[in-house]
Motif scaffolding. Structure first.
Motif, PDB file in Angstrom:
ATOM      1  N   ILE A 128       0.846  -1.203   0.000  1.00 50.72           N
ATOM      2  CA  ILE A 128       0.000   0.000   0.000  1.00 50.72           C
ATOM      3  C   ILE A 128       0.876   1.245   0.000  1.00 50.72           C
ATOM      4  O   ILE A 128       0.597   2.219  -0.713  1.00 50.72           O
ATOM      5  N   TYR A 129       1.962   1.219   0.789  1.00 53.93           N
ATOM      6  CA  TYR A 129       2.881   2.362   0.826  1.00 53.93           C
ATOM      7  C   TYR A 129       3.503   2.585  -0.554  1.00 53.93           C
ATOM      8  O   TYR A 129       3.557   3.717  -1.058  1.00 53.93           O
ATOM      9  N   GLY A 130       3.971   1.503  -1.182  1.00 56.11           N
ATOM     10  CA  GLY A 130       4.570   1.624  -2.504  1.00 56.11           C
ATOM     11  C   GLY A 130       3.573   2.102  -3.548  1.00 56.11           C
ATOM     12  O   GLY A 130       3.916   2.883  -4.445  1.00 56.11           O
ATOM     13  N   PHE A 131       2.309   1.647  -3.428  1.00 56.31           N
ATOM     14  CA  PHE A 131       1.271   2.109  -4.352  1.00 56.31           C
ATOM     15  C   PHE A 131       1.062   3.616  -4.225  1.00 56.31           C
ATOM     16  O   PHE A 131       1.004   4.334  -5.227  1.00 56.31           O
ATOM     17  N   GLY A 132       0.957   4.107  -2.977  1.00 49.41           N
ATOM     18  CA  GLY A 132       0.756   5.542  -2.768  1.00 49.41           C
ATOM     19  C   GLY A 132       1.911   6.360  -3.318  1.00 49.41           C
ATOM     20  O   GLY A 132       1.705   7.390  -3.985  1.00 49.41           O
ATOM     21  N   LYS A 133       3.146   5.920  -3.074  1.00 46.01           N
ATOM     22  CA  LYS A 133       4.315   6.643  -3.569  1.00 46.01           C
ATOM     23  C   LYS A 133       4.411   6.570  -5.097  1.00 46.01           C
ATOM     24  O   LYS A 133       4.882   7.521  -5.742  1.00 46.01           O
ATOM     25  N   THR A 134       3.957   5.468  -5.688  1.00 43.37           N
ATOM     26  CA  THR A 134       3.966   5.353  -7.146  1.00 43.37           C
ATOM     27  C   THR A 134       2.972   6.330  -7.770  1.00 43.37           C
ATOM     28  O   THR A 134       3.276   6.987  -8.762  1.00 43.37           O
ATOM     29  N   VAL A 135       1.775   6.432  -7.191  1.00 44.97           N
ATOM     30  CA  VAL A 135       0.791   7.401  -7.684  1.00 44.97           C
ATOM     31  C   VAL A 135       1.323   8.827  -7.514  1.00 44.97           C
ATOM     32  O   VAL A 135       1.156   9.680  -8.388  1.00 44.97           O
ATOM     33  N   GLN A 136       1.989   9.083  -6.387  1.00 49.24           N
ATOM     34  CA  GLN A 136       2.579  10.406  -6.162  1.00 49.24           C
ATOM     35  C   GLN A 136       3.628  10.724  -7.221  1.00 49.24           C
ATOM     36  O   GLN A 136       3.678  11.841  -7.750  1.00 49.24           O
ATOM     37  N   TYR A 137       4.479   9.749  -7.533  1.00 47.00           N
ATOM     38  CA  TYR A 137       5.482   9.952  -8.575  1.00 47.00           C
ATOM     39  C   TYR A 137       4.818  10.178  -9.932  1.00 47.00           C
ATOM     40  O   TYR A 137       5.242  11.026 -10.717  1.00 47.00           O
ATOM     41  N   LEU A 138       3.775   9.412 -10.197  1.00 49.13           N
ATOM     42  CA  LEU A 138       3.060   9.535 -11.470  1.00 49.13           C
ATOM     43  C   LEU A 138       2.505  10.941 -11.648  1.00 49.13           C
ATOM     44  O   LEU A 138       2.633  11.552 -12.718  1.00 49.13           O
ATOM     45  N   LEU A 139       1.910  11.493 -10.600  1.00 51.15           N
ATOM     46  CA  LEU A 139       1.344  12.843 -10.679  1.00 51.15           C
ATOM     47  C   LEU A 139       2.428  13.900 -10.858  1.00 51.15           C
ATOM     48  O   LEU A 139       2.190  14.938 -11.494  1.00 51.15           O
ATOM     49  N   SER A 140       3.608  13.659 -10.294  1.00 50.09           N
ATOM     50  CA  SER A 140       4.692  14.641 -10.408  1.00 50.09           C
ATOM     51  C   SER A 140       5.399  14.583 -11.750  1.00 50.09           C
ATOM     52  O   SER A 140       6.064  15.540 -12.147  1.00 50.09           O
ATOM     53  N   ALA A 141       5.254  13.470 -12.465  1.00 47.70           N
ATOM     54  CA  ALA A 141       6.007  13.281 -13.705  1.00 47.70           C
ATOM     55  C   ALA A 141       5.197  13.590 -14.961  1.00 47.70           C
ATOM     56  O   ALA A 141       5.764  13.602 -16.052  1.00 47.70           O
ATOM     57  N   ILE A 142       3.886  13.832 -14.826  1.00 47.32           N
ATOM     58  CA  ILE A 142       3.049  14.009 -16.011  1.00 47.32           C
ATOM     59  C   ILE A 142       2.243  15.291 -15.921  1.00 47.32           C
ATOM     60  O   ILE A 142       2.127  15.922 -14.860  1.00 47.32           O
ATOM     61  N   GLU A 143       1.684  15.683 -17.064  1.00 49.50           N
ATOM     62  CA  GLU A 143       0.675  16.733 -17.148  1.00 49.50           C
ATOM     63  C   GLU A 143      -0.614  16.081 -17.623  1.00 49.50           C
ATOM     64  O   GLU A 143      -0.629  15.409 -18.653  1.00 49.50           O
ATOM     65  N   VAL A 144      -1.675  16.282 -16.871  1.00 43.25           N
ATOM     66  CA  VAL A 144      -2.951  15.621 -17.166  1.00 43.25           C
ATOM     67  C   VAL A 144      -3.785  16.521 -18.059  1.00 43.25           C
ATOM     68  O   VAL A 144      -3.882  17.727 -17.837  1.00 43.25           O
ATOM     69  N   GLU A 145      -4.388  15.937 -19.066  1.00 46.18           N
ATOM     70  CA  GLU A 145      -5.270  16.670 -19.979  1.00 46.18           C
ATOM     71  C   GLU A 145      -6.624  15.967 -20.036  1.00 46.18           C
ATOM     72  O   GLU A 145      -6.677  14.770 -20.359  1.00 46.18           O
ATOM     73  N   PRO A 146      -7.727  16.684 -19.733  1.00 46.39           N
ATOM     74  CA  PRO A 146      -7.755  18.047 -19.186  1.00 46.39           C
ATOM     75  C   PRO A 146      -7.225  18.092 -17.756  1.00 46.39           C
ATOM     76  O   PRO A 146      -7.105  17.050 -17.115  1.00 46.39           O
TER      77      PRO A 146
END
Length: 403
Positions: A128-146
């Motif tokens: 669960i910890y690794g999942f949360g940190k992976t989602v956090q990394y994902l949000l920091s590495a991309i730009e979401v459209e819209p």
């Protein structure tokens, strides 16, 4: 590391209430590599990935023995050609190199909990910890459209917080995260207007009820009040309604406070990381450009005893400066190997410093060998001189006898 074209991934078959695990081979890239070439993704794909990763982890935990995956991070997630996510089969022999990569320090520090930095504990909480940190990394590495709406950002940040923090509100199973994360984004959007309509209707009904109570027959109100009876149409329902609104407001304020605490912690962590980078920039400048190993060691030593890499780097600087007379070459060899494992691969300057350490060991060995060679001929010359003197004396004796 050379990029591969295909990977052995887990294939989980769900049958009734049981899950069975097998292996499949798919063409694709690691998530962390895929994001380098796709910095912008659609919001629907982002939410779909989160749901897909939750589904894979949930089914993995439901397999026989309820195992935990242990290596949940962007290096162990494969993006297939159809943009579908897969989990690496870590039991495959072909993944040994990737498994070794995920054991490096910069991966452990970002995707393992602080008290489990060497994979000494395997548990669902770690997944669960690794999942949360992976989602956090994902949000920091991309730009979401819209772009994500404010409410969506808050929900994702709160989910990450409950995955990463060890508190009473932390998630204990992947199913709990799935229950809070919407199964469909369209369904999530449909809930918002329905909720607004429900609140609007409740407010209208409450207003009608208050008006009806106020225009009630004064005589009836007074008569029942004189008897000590509770008048009909009291305000208890209205009070309950406004109490619920107040409770929702307090919960919203608590969420905002939690979000602020998360943002504050992230800012502090980013600031500490940047400060550490600046310190090493100074240390490397002294070491490489100026060859002032004393100043380089002082700079790295300012990070404190808690930083093991800095501690080893300070020892290397002292060794280069010639201040270590007790340490053996074997100890320095082990220290250089540690630095080599922990140093970031992206910065070649660390490799240069380590190579200078190995060169220093070789120079010391050459100096020792040369000193030993200088001592050996001197002894032979002395012996040779003594032998020559003895021969000359014997020759003189023989010559006297002949005469």
């Amino acid at each position: 590391m050379e990029e591969r074209k295909g990977y052995d991934v887990l294939k989980i078959v769900v049958h009734s209430d049981r899950c069975y695990m097998s292996t499949d081979y798919v063409a694709g890239k690691q998530l962390i590599v895929w994001l380098k070439y796709h910095s912008r993704i659609e919001k629907e794909l982002l939410f779909g990935w989160i749901r897909e990763l939750l589904e894979n982890l949930k089914h993995f935990h439901q397999c026989r023995g309820n195992p935990s995956y242990q290596y949940v991070n962007p290096y162990s997630i494969i993006v297939g050609e159809n943009e579908k996510l897969y989990l690496l089969d870590l039991g495959s022999r072909d993944q040994e190199e990737l498994l070794h990569l995920m054991q490096r320090r910069y991966v452990r520090e970002n995707f393992l909990s602080p008290d489990n930095q060497y994979y000494q504990r395997a548990s669902i909480r770690e997944d669960i910890y690794g999942f949360g940190k992976t989602v956090q990394y994902l949000l920091s590495a991309i730009e979401v459209e819209p772009q994500l709406r404010r409410l969506e950002e808050l929900r994702l940040q709160r989910m990450i917080s409950r995955c990463s923090n060890n508190s009473k509100k932390s998630y204990q199973t992947i199913q709990e995260i799935s229950d809070h994360f919407p199964s469909s984004r369209n369904k999530e959007h449909s809930k918002i207007p329905s909720l607004r309509k429900a609140l609007l209707c409740a407010a209208i009904l409450a207003g009608v009820a208050v008006a009806a109570i106020r225009i009630a027959d004064d005589s009836e109100w007074s008569r029942k009040d004189e008897k000590g009876e509770k008048p009909e149409g009291d305000l208890s329902d209205t009070e309950d309604y406004y109490s619920k609104i107040l409770e929702d407001y307090r919960e919203e304020m608590q969420q905002r406070q939690e979000q602020w605490d998360i943002s504050k912690q992230e800012i502090e962590e980013a600031s500490a990381k940047r400060e550490r980078e600046l310190v090493y920039e100074l240390a490397l400048l002294y070491f490489i450009e100026l060859e002032d190993y004393g100043k380089s060691g002082e700079a790295a030593g300012s990070l404190g005893e808690g930083d093991e890499f800095a501690k080893d780097f300070v020892t290397l600087c002292s060794f280069m400066e010639g201040k270590l007379s007790v340490v053996t070459q074997e100890d320095m060899g082990e220290l250089l190997e540690r630095l080599k494992r922990e140093a970031p691969d992206s910065d070649e300057r660390y490799a240069y410093c380590i190579s200078k350490g190995y060169q220093r060991i070789q120079d010391i060995q050459k100096e020792a060998d040369a000193a030993q060679e200088d001592e050996t001929p001197s002894i032979e010359n002395e012996d040779g001189a003594e032998n020559s003197a003895d021969l000359s004396a014997e020759s003189r004796v023989i010559s006297d006898e002949q005469e």
